[in-house]
Design a protein around this motif. Structure first.
Motif, PDB file in Angstrom:
ATOM      1  N   PRO A   1      -4.635  13.771   1.691  1.00  0.00           N
ATOM      2  CA  PRO A   1      -3.415  14.586   1.561  1.00  0.00           C
ATOM      3  C   PRO A   1      -2.245  13.855   0.924  1.00  0.00           C
ATOM      4  O   PRO A   1      -1.280  14.470   0.496  1.00  0.00           O
ATOM      5  CB  PRO A   1      -3.107  14.970   3.014  1.00  0.00           C
ATOM      6  N   ASN A   2      -2.282  12.522   0.884  1.00  0.00           N
ATOM      7  CA  ASN A   2      -1.214  11.775   0.226  1.00  0.00           C
ATOM      8  C   ASN A   2      -1.836  10.600  -0.539  1.00  0.00           C
ATOM      9  O   ASN A   2      -3.047  10.576  -0.743  1.00  0.00           O
ATOM     10  CB  ASN A   2      -0.163  11.298   1.239  1.00  0.00           C
ATOM     11  N   LEU A   3      -1.021   9.663  -0.945  1.00  0.00           N
ATOM     12  CA  LEU A   3      -1.523   8.560  -1.773  1.00  0.00           C
ATOM     13  C   LEU A   3      -2.033   7.383  -0.949  1.00  0.00           C
ATOM     14  O   LEU A   3      -2.340   6.329  -1.510  1.00  0.00           O
ATOM     15  CB  LEU A   3      -0.413   8.086  -2.717  1.00  0.00           C
ATOM     16  N   ARG A   4      -2.132   7.565   0.340  1.00  0.00           N
ATOM     17  CA  ARG A   4      -2.681   6.521   1.209  1.00  0.00           C
ATOM     18  C   ARG A   4      -4.189   6.711   1.373  1.00  0.00           C
ATOM     19  O   ARG A   4      -4.701   7.832   1.369  1.00  0.00           O
ATOM     20  CB  ARG A   4      -2.009   6.571   2.587  1.00  0.00           C
TER      21      ARG A   4
ATOM     22  N   ASN B   1      -4.346   9.073 -11.921  1.00  0.00           N
ATOM     23  CA  ASN B   1      -3.006   9.474 -11.490  1.00  0.00           C
ATOM     24  C   ASN B   1      -2.432   8.357 -10.632  1.00  0.00           C
ATOM     25  O   ASN B   1      -2.966   7.251 -10.586  1.00  0.00           O
ATOM     26  CB  ASN B   1      -3.051  10.805 -10.722  1.00  0.00           C
ATOM     27  N   GLU B   2      -1.346   8.632  -9.953  1.00  0.00           N
ATOM     28  CA  GLU B   2      -0.677   7.576  -9.192  1.00  0.00           C
ATOM     29  C   GLU B   2      -1.499   7.074  -8.021  1.00  0.00           C
ATOM     30  O   GLU B   2      -1.198   6.022  -7.466  1.00  0.00           O
ATOM     31  CB  GLU B   2       0.681   8.080  -8.697  1.00  0.00           C
ATOM     32  N   SER B   3      -2.520   7.808  -7.632  1.00  0.00           N
ATOM     33  CA  SER B   3      -3.323   7.366  -6.491  1.00  0.00           C
ATOM     34  C   SER B   3      -4.171   6.146  -6.821  1.00  0.00           C
ATOM     35  O   SER B   3      -4.462   5.327  -5.953  1.00  0.00           O
ATOM     36  CB  SER B   3      -4.232   8.500  -6.010  1.00  0.00           C
TER      37      SER B   3
ATOM     38  N   MET C   1       3.359  -7.317   7.492  1.00  0.00           N
ATOM     39  CA  MET C   1       3.874  -5.984   7.783  1.00  0.00           C
ATOM     40  C   MET C   1       2.749  -4.961   7.616  1.00  0.00           C
ATOM     41  O   MET C   1       1.868  -5.122   6.774  1.00  0.00           O
ATOM     42  CB  MET C   1       5.068  -5.641   6.884  1.00  0.00           C
ATOM     43  N   ARG C   2       2.802  -3.901   8.420  1.00  0.00           N
ATOM     44  CA  ARG C   2       1.728  -2.906   8.381  1.00  0.00           C
ATOM     45  C   ARG C   2       1.742  -2.130   7.070  1.00  0.00           C
ATOM     46  O   ARG C   2       0.702  -1.810   6.504  1.00  0.00           O
ATOM     47  CB  ARG C   2       1.870  -1.940   9.571  1.00  0.00           C
ATOM     48  N   TRP C   3       2.936  -1.807   6.601  1.00  0.00           N
ATOM     49  CA  TRP C   3       3.076  -1.090   5.335  1.00  0.00           C
ATOM     50  C   TRP C   3       4.327  -1.599   4.644  1.00  0.00           C
ATOM     51  O   TRP C   3       5.184  -2.251   5.234  1.00  0.00           O
ATOM     52  CB  TRP C   3       3.106   0.427   5.587  1.00  0.00           C
ATOM     53  N   TRP C   4       4.431  -1.301   3.365  1.00  0.00           N
ATOM     54  CA  TRP C   4       5.496  -1.871   2.541  1.00  0.00           C
ATOM     55  C   TRP C   4       6.888  -1.448   2.991  1.00  0.00           C
ATOM     56  O   TRP C   4       7.881  -2.095   2.613  1.00  0.00           O
ATOM     57  CB  TRP C   4       5.277  -1.491   1.080  1.00  0.00           C
ATOM     58  N   ASN C   5       7.025  -0.388   3.778  1.00  0.00           N
ATOM     59  CA  ASN C   5       8.349   0.036   4.251  1.00  0.00           C
ATOM     60  C   ASN C   5       8.999  -1.026   5.137  1.00  0.00           C
ATOM     61  O   ASN C   5      10.217  -1.035   5.308  1.00  0.00           O
ATOM     62  CB  ASN C   5       8.246   1.354   5.016  1.00  0.00           C
ATOM     63  N   ASP C   6       8.196  -1.933   5.721  1.00  0.00           N
ATOM     64  CA  ASP C   6       8.729  -3.033   6.520  1.00  0.00           C
ATOM     65  C   ASP C   6       8.600  -4.372   5.786  1.00  0.00           C
ATOM     66  O   ASP C   6       8.433  -5.422   6.413  1.00  0.00           O
ATOM     67  CB  ASP C   6       7.996  -3.117   7.863  1.00  0.00           C
ATOM     68  N   LEU C   7       8.708  -4.333   4.471  1.00  0.00           N
ATOM     69  CA  LEU C   7       8.558  -5.548   3.666  1.00  0.00           C
ATOM     70  C   LEU C   7       9.524  -6.645   4.099  1.00  0.00           C
ATOM     71  O   LEU C   7       9.219  -7.835   3.973  1.00  0.00           O
ATOM     72  CB  LEU C   7       8.777  -5.202   2.183  1.00  0.00           C
TER      73      LEU C   7
ATOM     74  N   GLN D   1       5.179   5.492  -1.198  1.00  0.00           N
ATOM     75  CA  GLN D   1       3.760   5.715  -1.470  1.00  0.00           C
ATOM     76  C   GLN D   1       3.323   5.218  -2.839  1.00  0.00           C
ATOM     77  O   GLN D   1       2.298   4.555  -2.956  1.00  0.00           O
ATOM     78  CB  GLN D   1       3.427   7.208  -1.320  1.00  0.00           C
ATOM     79  N   THR D   2       4.072   5.512  -3.884  1.00  0.00           N
ATOM     80  CA  THR D   2       3.624   5.135  -5.224  1.00  0.00           C
ATOM     81  C   THR D   2       3.876   3.647  -5.475  1.00  0.00           C
ATOM     82  O   THR D   2       4.705   3.014  -4.809  1.00  0.00           O
ATOM     83  CB  THR D   2       4.366   5.944  -6.295  1.00  0.00           C
ATOM     84  N   SER D   3       3.167   3.114  -6.455  1.00  0.00           N
ATOM     85  CA  SER D   3       3.354   1.697  -6.808  1.00  0.00           C
ATOM     86  C   SER D   3       4.778   1.421  -7.256  1.00  0.00           C
ATOM     87  O   SER D   3       5.350   0.374  -6.919  1.00  0.00           O
ATOM     88  CB  SER D   3       2.362   1.296  -7.906  1.00  0.00           C
TER      89      SER D   3
END
Length: 944
Positions: free
Chosen positions: A60-63, A146-148, A393-399, A453-455
């Motif tokens: 459903p998303n780019l993850r 695509n971006e995925s 970090m678990r995901w880039w939002n906590d870089l 989500q995107t690079s």
């Protein structure tokens, strides 16, 4: 009587008996049935079940979906390039081939596998059951363009869940581009026999943040840690490096000899930390419990340029192990100086990559600042061993858990080599973060996972907010907890608990909470989860204290209430006090009330809090008078922070600009670096706004008057070719020369020109600390012969730091045709290396004569820059920021908006946030200049 139809009596009786018997039988059967029903009640027939529906289609998303998890990889890579072309019959090749087997654990029944792939030709895909090697039938596999970046594998056979293991095998082909991303090639020259230059080639990697997928199909997300076994097949006369210690052997392939280097299994780690290089570099080493190697071009190693890095690496590594009480888990640390890398350095686990000037030092030509740059960068990268590599970090939002910590801890790490830089965090990280976080278009430290989500969105996180604000709030948190030992104890608990795992910022709060009675999460939540920072306004006569978001361009507030820990100082007792302000609006603070007409209040002592402070005009005047009477009474850091706050409050229309300017007058009696550096950075903004107008003349005369005393303070050192002992005095000596010469102090210009003339005549007696400033001044006041001489010296220099000094100085000329030529050189990697392209353009844009040229150049070559160099390779944000800093007119604003429209039309998300901030800053500049131009001009004229 008449005769009828009847039956005999016997028949009738027989029928009756049969009827009674039948009825009795039926009754008996009913009774027995009831008994059996009660004993064995009937069951409903089973409802037919449909076979389970297995998920199909894209996530459903780019993850990546969580139906499978990687456990380990075996990767074979074969780059075909030669380290040098030695005859006309050898064709250089920039191709590579490879294969990968990733062992996955299937968590749910599934017929699909999703991995990441970008810019690879995948030629073979196979899926087998790990325990039996049974091959599963494939329906199809395809790469989504695509971006995925998804490689989707559809199976005919179902994979069983319940943590069953499968092996996914792929074969692929790729190209070694020179775009500095993924697995790329770098070309450079090196002296060989008879002092002749020879072209050399190497292949190296940069995976961070999302470019491992350019090298092999993989699960390219930080939480999907796995172990890696790498094998590299490479040409003779080359060496291969990777995260672990390699074991080289030889083999023959199609009649050619090759080297096969196998690398044992890594610790469990994220894909972005994987690294490898193939080159003919040599190295120097040191071993004391762990092997430490520094790799570089042969001539750099032979010249001894790697010895300083080798020495400080060992010291810092041991220091961190003592601080964190957790040993790193690698057998060796290779550090490599690369001719081309798009970042300052990259913390690959066991193989750390650097720009050459960030690792190599020529003791004969290196300045103190060059050494400091190397030790600080090494301290930053080694801190990543713990913050990023061991705990990720678990995901880039906590870089920021990676980058903010590495920046903050580097100030501790350098102490291992005797450097005391802790207070400089205010100038380098905090004040810079203040600027970046003063825009509506800024972003929180910790965003929601789904918002990134995107690079291109991930690349956009590598900015001053993540690195510098992250460090600033950690420093503030340590002060809030109140005990450095307690703070470090919580950090050690965090590292121990989440080693080899992934974490989110709330995990850190929980570990720190064990060491204090204060509510860590309540204090930190707004600092990390919301945009911006507050300005605290104190009306000293009433004690009224308010806070609201600080923005350079005012907008409706976001209703954020930061918990502010205020340390303050009053002139009545000079005792630092502390208070916590947790409001969004006015609140009475009786102890802030000032009754004595001569008493002043100073809040945010030593700038430990990430907020600005504003006062009533009367208190500002008292602070200014105290600075003029005896500036030593005000703490050193606050002398600088008062100036920085005042100028930025004036930019945000919260303070009269003349109040800020008035604070700089006392500097004629202060020779300390902190206040001067703060003042010069902020006065530089005035120069940028007015150096193309009639206001610049009075500004230049004021700066020349103010700097003369500072210049004369250091003049004896400069004439003697020596430097002061204290590091901050050394920095201020450079400030004195740079400002004095650029603002027309004749004695400074004469001195610089004379020293440069000696240099041209073969005697360079300029101290390395002063070379950038003196080279720049001499070229600015010199002619094209001076520029040509410096260009030839740049090409001839072998020490990276000396090349950087000359490269900067070349941007100082006032000749438009030379600046245009220099800009064109940045398109030619044989003249200006790709790794130096952005900083060179930024240097030219700093020059008032070069700024419009640089802006036109960037716009005219935007497609080339973004396509040739790649989206995440160079700092497009830094480039846009530098070439637009002077923008303060409607025409310039429209030009930026046009570039933004072109980006949108081309569906480019590159530097989108940077463009937003440039637009916002330009709008603020336009409004501020219109409002303050006459006021600024009159103030400076009054001081002439």
């Amino acid at each position: 009587m008449a005769k009828g139809c009847g039956m005999s009596k016997a028949v009738a009786i027989g029928i009756g008996v049969l009827t009674v018997s039948s009825v009795c039988g039926l009754v008996m059967m009913a009774v027995m049935y009831k008994i059996q029903i009660d004993k064995y009640p009937p069951r409903d027939p089973p409802i037919p079940t449909k076979p389970p529906v297995l998920p199909t289609g894209l996530p459903p998303n780019l993850r990546l979906p969580d139906n499978v998890i990687p456990e380990s990889y075996k990767v074979f890579l074969q780059p075909y390039l030669y380290p040098a072309i030695t005859n006309n019959y050898t064709n250089q090749s920039f191709a590579f081939t490879g294969n990968s087997t990733v062992r996955i654990k299937c968590m749910t029944d599934s017929k699909t596998i999703f991995l990441h792939v970008l810019d690879l030709n995948v030629t073979t895909v196979e899926v087998r059951k790990s325990d039996s090697n049974e091959k599963l039938s494939l329906s199809e596999y395809r790469i989504h363009q695509n971006e995925s970046n998804f490689l989707e594998i559809q199976l005919k056979d179902k994979m069983s869940g319940n943590e069953t293991y499968y092996d996914v095998f792929t074969k692929f082909e790729g190209e070694l581009h020179n775009d500095l991303t993924g697995f790329y090639m770098s070309q450079y020259t090196e002296k060989v026999k008879d002092d002749e230059d020879q072209e050399r080639f190497l292949a190296t990697s940069l995976m961070k943040p999302t470019d491992a997928r350019k090298v092999f199909p993989c699960f390219d997300e930080p939480a999907l840690k796995a172990m890696f076994e790498i094998t590299i097949i490479h040409r003779p006369d080359t060496n291969a490096l990777s995260n672990t210690i390699g074991d080289p052997g030889t083999t023959e392939i199609n009649g050619e000899e090759w080297i096969v280097t196998t690398f044992p299994k890594t610790p469990a780690m994220s894909t972005y930390l994987l690294a490898f290089t193939v080159s003919d570099f040599t190295f120097t080493q040191k071993s004391s419990g762990i092997k430490i190697n520094v790799h570089a071009r042969r001539e750099a190693i032979l010249a001894g340029y790697a010895e300083y890095a080798l020495d400080v690496t060992e010291k810092i590594l041991n220091h961190y192990q003592t601080i964190f009480e957790l040993k790193h888990s690698v057998e060796k640390i290779d550090q490599i100086a690369l001719p081309d890398i798009s970042v300052g350095a990259m913390e690959n686990w066991g193989l750390i990559a650097y720009q050459e000037s960030g690792l190599l030092i020529d003791k004969a030509t290196a300045s103190t600042f060059d050494e400091e740059k190397v030790v600080t960068l090494i301290a930053h990268e080694l801190a990543h061993l713990w913050f990023g590599n061991i705990v990720t970090m678990r995901w880039w939002n906590d870089l920021w858990l990676n980058e903010g910590f590495a920046t903050f801890m580097s100030y501790f790490g350098v102490e291992a080599d005797g450097w005391d830089l802790r207070d400089l965090i205010v100038l380098r990280e905090i004040q810079t973060a203040f600027q970046a976080d003063s825009f509506n278009s800024s972003q929180p430290l910790s965003m929601q996972e789904n918002d990134i989500q995107t690079s291109s969105e991930i690349v956009g996180l590598f900015d001053d907010i993540t690195h510098r604000k992250g460090a600033a709030v950690l420093r503030m948190l340590a002060t809030f907890i109140g005990n450095e030992n307690a703070f470090m104890k919580g950090i050690k608990a965090y590292l121990f608990k989440f080693q080899y795992q992934n974490a989110v910022h709330k995990d850190l709060w929980e570990c720190l909470q064990q060491e204090t009675t204060k509510d860590v999460e309540a204090f930190m939540s707004t600092w990390t989860e919301t945009v911006g920072y507050p300005v605290v306004t104190i009306i000293t006569q009433t004690g009224e204290t308010t806070q609201e978001q600080f923005l350079l361009k005012q907008a409706w507030g976001h209703g954020i209430a930061w918990q502010v820990d205020i340390r303050y100082l009053a002139s009545s007792d000079f005792v630092v006090k502390q208070d916590v302000l947790k409001v969004n609006g006015p609140v009475r603070r009786p102890h802030f009330e000032i009754e004595d007409k001569d008493e002043w209040l100073l809040a945010n002592v030593n700038c430990t809090g990430f907020f600005r402070v504003n006062y009533d005009e009367e208190n500002w005047n008292k602070l200014r008078m105290q600075l003029e009477r005896n500036h030593h009474v005000i703490p050193l850091i606050n002398r600088g922070q008062l100036i920085d706050d005042a100028f930025n409050l004036a930019r945000a229309h919260r303070l009269n600009v003349t109040t800020a300017l008035g604070l700089t007058k006392y500097l004629i009696n202060d020779t300390e670096y902190f206040p001067w550096e703060s003042a010069l950075k902020n006065l530089d903004h005035l120069v940028l706004m007015f150096d193309r107008s009639e206001v610049y003349g009075p500004i230049m005369k004021y700066l020349r008057k103010q700097i003369t005393i500072l210049y004369e303070h250091f003049e004896e050192y400069t004439k003697n070719g020596t430097i002061p002992k204290k590091l901050t005095d050394q920095y201020n000596q450079v400030n004195a020369i740079s400002v004095a010469c650029s603002n027309g102090l004749s004695s400074c210009i004469t001195m610089a020109s004379s020293l440069f003339k000696d240099y041209r005549n073969g005697t360079n007696n300029i101290h390395p600390n002063l070379r950038s400033a003196i080279y720049c001044s001499a070229i600015a006041s010199g002619d094209d012969d001076d520029w040509e001489f410096a260009w030839n010296e740049y090409q001839r220099a072998t020490a990276p730091a000396e090349k950087d000094k000359l490269r900067y100085a070349l941007s100082c000329t006032k000749e438009i045709w030379l600046l245009n030529r220099y800009l064109q050189y940045t398109l030619d990697p044989s003249k200006i290396r790709k790794t130096d392209m952005v900083s060179t353009i930024n240097y030219i844009a700093k020059n008032v004569a070069g700024q419009p040229l640089a802006w036109d150049f960037v716009r005219g070559h935007w497609s080339y820059i973004t396509q040739e160099y790649g989206a995440g390779v160079i700092s497009l944000g830094s480039l846009l920021d530098a070439v637009t800093k002077r923008f303060s007119t409607d025409v310039e604003l429209e030009e930026v908006r046009q570039l933004q429209r072109e980006q949108d039309e081309n569906n480019q998300g590159l530097a989108a946030q940077a463009l937003e901030q440039v637009i916002e800053r330009t709008e603020a500049n336009i409004e501020w200049v219109k409002e303050n131009k006459l006021l600024v001009k009159e103030w400076f004229i009054g001081e002439m």
